[in-house]
Design a protein around this motif. Sequence first.
Motif, short mmCIF file in Angstrom:
data_model
loop_
_atom_site.label_atom_id
_atom_site.label_comp_id
_atom_site.label_asym_id
_atom_site.label_seq_id
_atom_site.Cartn_x
_atom_site.Cartn_y
_atom_site.Cartn_z
N TRP A 70 51.15 56.08 73.31
CA TRP A 70 50.97 57.35 72.62
C TRP A 70 49.86 57.21 71.60
O TRP A 70 49.76 56.20 70.92
CB TRP A 70 52.27 57.79 71.94
CG TRP A 70 53.35 58.10 72.93
CD1 TRP A 70 54.23 57.23 73.49
CD2 TRP A 70 53.63 59.38 73.50
NE1 TRP A 70 55.06 57.85 74.37
CE2 TRP A 70 54.72 59.19 74.40
CE3 TRP A 70 53.10 60.66 73.35
CZ2 TRP A 70 55.26 60.23 75.14
CZ3 TRP A 70 53.65 61.70 74.08
CH2 TRP A 70 54.71 61.49 74.96
N LYS A 71 49.04 58.26 71.50
CA LYS A 71 47.88 58.24 70.64
C LYS A 71 48.01 59.35 69.60
O LYS A 71 48.31 60.50 69.94
CB LYS A 71 46.60 58.42 71.45
CG LYS A 71 45.32 58.40 70.64
CD LYS A 71 44.11 58.52 71.55
CE LYS A 71 42.81 58.48 70.76
NZ LYS A 71 41.63 58.61 71.65
N LEU A 99 43.02 71.43 70.11
CA LEU A 99 44.25 70.76 70.55
C LEU A 99 45.28 70.79 69.43
O LEU A 99 44.95 71.01 68.26
CB LEU A 99 43.95 69.32 70.96
CG LEU A 99 42.98 69.10 72.10
CD1 LEU A 99 42.77 67.60 72.34
CD2 LEU A 99 43.48 69.77 73.38
N THR A 100 46.52 70.55 69.79
CA THR A 100 47.58 70.44 68.78
C THR A 100 47.55 69.06 68.15
O THR A 100 47.05 68.10 68.75
CB THR A 100 48.95 70.67 69.45
OG1 THR A 100 49.18 69.64 70.42
CG2 THR A 100 49.01 72.04 70.10
N ASP A 108 49.96 67.08 67.78
CA ASP A 108 51.02 66.22 68.29
C ASP A 108 50.44 64.97 68.97
O ASP A 108 49.36 65.02 69.55
CB ASP A 108 51.87 66.98 69.31
CG ASP A 108 52.50 68.21 68.70
OD1 ASP A 108 52.54 68.30 67.46
OD2 ASP A 108 52.94 69.09 69.48
N LYS A 159 49.61 62.32 71.75
CA LYS A 159 49.35 62.54 73.17
C LYS A 159 49.59 61.25 73.96
O LYS A 159 49.28 60.15 73.49
CB LYS A 159 47.89 62.98 73.37
CG LYS A 159 47.52 64.25 72.63
CD LYS A 159 48.30 65.45 73.16
CE LYS A 159 47.81 66.75 72.55
NZ LYS A 159 48.06 66.83 71.09
N CYS A 201 48.93 58.34 76.63
CA CYS A 201 47.70 57.69 77.11
C CYS A 201 48.06 56.34 77.71
O CYS A 201 49.21 55.88 77.62
CB CYS A 201 46.68 57.52 75.99
SG CYS A 201 47.24 56.42 74.67
#
Length: 758
Positions: free
Chosen positions: A150-151, A166-167, A169, A171, A173
């Motif tokens: 997660w990034k 983008l949000t 939150d 993301k 990856c």
Amino acid sequence: MDTRSQSPEPAGPKPIRRLQESLINRIAAGEIIHRPASALKELIENSLDAGATSIRVTVKDGGMKLLQIQDNGSGIRVRDWVKIRNAANVFSQTSDLPILAERFTTSKISTFSDLSQLATYGFRGEALASVSHVAHLTVMTKTKSDTCAWKACYEDGALIPAKPGLTPDPKPCAGNDGTTIIVEDLFHNTPTRLSALRSSSEEYARILDVMTKYAIHNSSVSFVCKKAGSPSSDLATPSGSTTQQAIRLLYGHSVAKELIHVTVSSSQSQDKDKEAEAMDVDDERELEKDDPEAWSAEAYVSNASYQAKKTVLLLFINNRLVDSARIKRSVEATYSSILPKGSSPYIYLSLRVDPRSVDVNVHPTKREVHFLNEEKIIERICDAIQAALSGGGRSRVLEYQTTLTGGIMGPAKESKGKEKAKDLPEPDKEQNEEEGEHPATSSAVGTSEKKKVYSHHKVRTSTQDRTLDSMFPVLSPAQAPETPNRNTQAASGSTQPIRQAIKLREIKQSECYLTSVQELRKEVEKARHKNLTEILEKNIFVGIVDVKRCLSLIQHSTRLYLVNHDAFAQDLFYQLGLRQFGNLGRFKLSPPPSFKAMVKLAVDTEETSKSRFSKEQIVEMIVNTVIERREMLQEYFSLGISGDGLVEYLPLLLRGYTPNLDKLPSFLMRLGPQVDWTSEKKCFETFLRELALFYVPGPLIIESTDGDPDEEKAERWQVEHVLFPSLRRYLRPPKTLLDQDIVQVANLPDLYRVFERC
């Protein structure tokens, strides 16, 4: 006119305002993050707290443009957020990622009483928060139970979108287990702090210094540091090493061979024997864990033979890298009566104190700590170091701390009351010519007179004079039987040295039109030190002082030098390989050993438990890497490996010199990981460096056990009659050899002045 009536009235008190939260956080960040190296220190400590066994750091522009830290630790928890996000499409505050970069968010403590039992590096939760307020922060993390990484991106302690639109939150990856933290554009919003930083090269040197210290203290963890875009690393340590191995790798052989291991604890009395001093520190802590005043210390300190211009102190208290002026002064005072004036020691000290007796919250960066009974503990540690230095069983090398630059070959200065002499005897005339003195023509008489050369300016120039070995007439097993009258000389105690006449063949430089090889040759010439070259070319070999420690004495003019012939030989063999590139000689191995068997033999002696590959896989990777390039190795370096994997012949760098074949398995194994096969120039350079390391005298790692006396005699003979004549003739010594590998131990005029006062 009364001027007092026109003076302005005093202003009233200014109102007290509450600072904005962003300003408060930015001020606090400045207390934690001073420069890229301080940010790296905080992030390395986070990785170690996460149980990482591998830490890789990538730097750009001294860490100001990019500072990336990748570890294989436990990662950051995101699973709770994933479940709730999928179920209700809402943001969960129970996840760790949303509050990761907020101030005072930590997994280390929960109550104030936890501060008295800290066993971790971080505890206040300010490191990542401070970084996010002065840089662009990106975090990629993955735990072992997660299916993907997660990034998340942060600014001023809060999540932000990675790209506009983008949000914020996190993301998903691709990524490995562990955490990667990317710090970009450090101090982009504090231009004053940015302008106060040094050059990128100096900031990078500070980063390497921090990593070096943590790599030594955490020798079981693999550390790698490199510049962005560079194919090779500037610092690399393997996992599973010992502290002494890490010191040898990072500070060099010249430091590691002079170290003494010292252990002391609160349970040991001053008069305990050596067995008690050698007690394992972990066992002592287990016995003392119920005593709040219990402590133990482990140190690697340099002996009386090691000398440097600046004290090197690596101090860790409860695993924290700290500074202590009091400890530094006390240790330096311990060495003041042992080392010559102007010389300083090397000290690595790890002190463990009961957490209930130490306060680590006295400095924003935890650079200083306070603990109970500080004076008593320091005194005990210094006493233990003093006892180890006095009972180490090693003799001290007395030397003059003089430089080798300027005025080395000039004629000796005469005293004010100089006298003219009549014609000197023939030997003294030759001596004057050696000293560079020429006759002064007298206009009145028309004759020339020589200046008198006093005894303390006379130089021994005859190679037939006595050497150290000639004072102990022992026949070398390597000497040829046709050496004339050698038995008679040994029996009669002749002052003439016993030596075999060796005629070295001329080694011509091969013609090579490869740009990479031409550049490497130019680099050798550019790094050549003029005065050190002059010393080597006109030196007289005196003798070998210590075979295991690779120390020899040479004389130049009226000066006596102690040299590390191992370090000089390493540069010599590298330059000989470069000089004969593509036209190296070869010596045949009969019977030819199996390349794979040799590599397997070396890998079996290495510690690979922390590696993700098995020993069989490591052997296969090394064998495949080298076998695929065997034609190139045969053409350029005369390393012959047959199609069925037999090592048929090895490169011959110097005729009359045979390397220690016990190091062959290690040499063949290191060709896989240590040679950079991705770049032509780096490939040639690293291969020749490994070949030179294989050729240097003695074992690769010096052992305490005594070796075969016949092998030692043969090695002594090779060093005196083959190695040193080749050093005079072919070595272009770089300036780096001046640091620790050659020191002046005596100067004849100075010795005369000393004895005149007696």
